[in-house]
Design an enzyme around this catalytic site. Sequence first.
Site, PDB file in Angstrom:
ATOM      1  N   HIS A 102       1.629 -31.894   9.934  1.00  0.00           N
ATOM      2  CA  HIS A 102       0.282 -31.167   9.513  1.00  0.00           C
ATOM      3  C   HIS A 102      -0.673 -32.330   8.881  1.00  0.00           C
ATOM      4  O   HIS A 102      -0.374 -33.152   8.593  1.00  0.00           O
ATOM      5  CB  HIS A 102       0.713 -30.262   8.309  1.00  0.00           C
ATOM      6  CG  HIS A 102       1.506 -30.938   7.315  1.00  0.00           C
ATOM      7  ND1 HIS A 102       2.902 -31.244   7.432  1.00  0.00           N
ATOM      8  CD2 HIS A 102       1.323 -31.400   5.962  1.00  0.00           C
ATOM      9  CE1 HIS A 102       3.427 -31.825   6.428  1.00  0.00           C
ATOM     10  NE2 HIS A 102       2.422 -32.024   5.611  1.00  0.00           N
ATOM     11  N   HIS A 104      -3.745 -32.500   5.967  1.00  0.00           N
ATOM     12  CA  HIS A 104      -4.238 -31.740   4.807  1.00  0.00           C
ATOM     13  C   HIS A 104      -5.779 -31.919   4.710  1.00  0.00           C
ATOM     14  O   HIS A 104      -6.295 -32.899   5.164  1.00  0.00           O
ATOM     15  CB  HIS A 104      -3.541 -32.787   3.561  1.00  0.00           C
ATOM     16  CG  HIS A 104      -2.347 -32.755   3.215  1.00  0.00           C
ATOM     17  ND1 HIS A 104      -1.424 -32.046   2.352  1.00  0.00           N
ATOM     18  CD2 HIS A 104      -1.356 -33.498   3.822  1.00  0.00           C
ATOM     19  CE1 HIS A 104      -0.376 -32.334   2.463  1.00  0.00           C
ATOM     20  NE2 HIS A 104       0.027 -33.193   3.340  1.00  0.00           N
TER      21      HIS A 104
END
Length: 138
Positions: A102, A104
């Site tokens: 992922h 951020h």
Amino acid sequence: MSYDSQNIFAKILRAENPCNKVYEDDATLAFMDIMPQAPGHTIVIPKEPAMTLFDLSGAGAANLIQVVQRVAAAVKQAMQAEGIMLMQLNGAAAGQTVDHIHFHIIPGSMHNLGKHASSGNVADDLAALAEKISACLT
Ligand code: AMP
């Protein structure tokens, strides 16, 4: 280590766990971080099961960064942020706590950053923020 389909982001992708959704398409999901390091902290994940950047396909990586660019622009506008930080951790040694790759997206400055993945972080109304950011997506 192989991909663990019981990680929290995999559960969010299967709708077994809730999230404050900002954006979704066939390959990608973006939602609010529940322990934000700054107001507006948003997570973007691919639907492809991959632990780290190194496990993700080239096509998956190319798509992911394009969505990150789009969502980051929306976060910038919604939060009226002068600066936007991108963070992407690979491996526990780097501080990765959820084993599904992922990005951020964090508005603000690294000099005012809250602690990473800390339950002490105060979350504003994440549903309202998700809606506000989503409304800025072009
Ligand atoms: P990392 O340490 O880079 O793997 O980041 C994982 C991020 O996921 C942290 O910033 C956590 O605050 C966040 N997080 C953990 N559980 C959830 C959840 N259920 N919904 C949204 N964000 C989460």
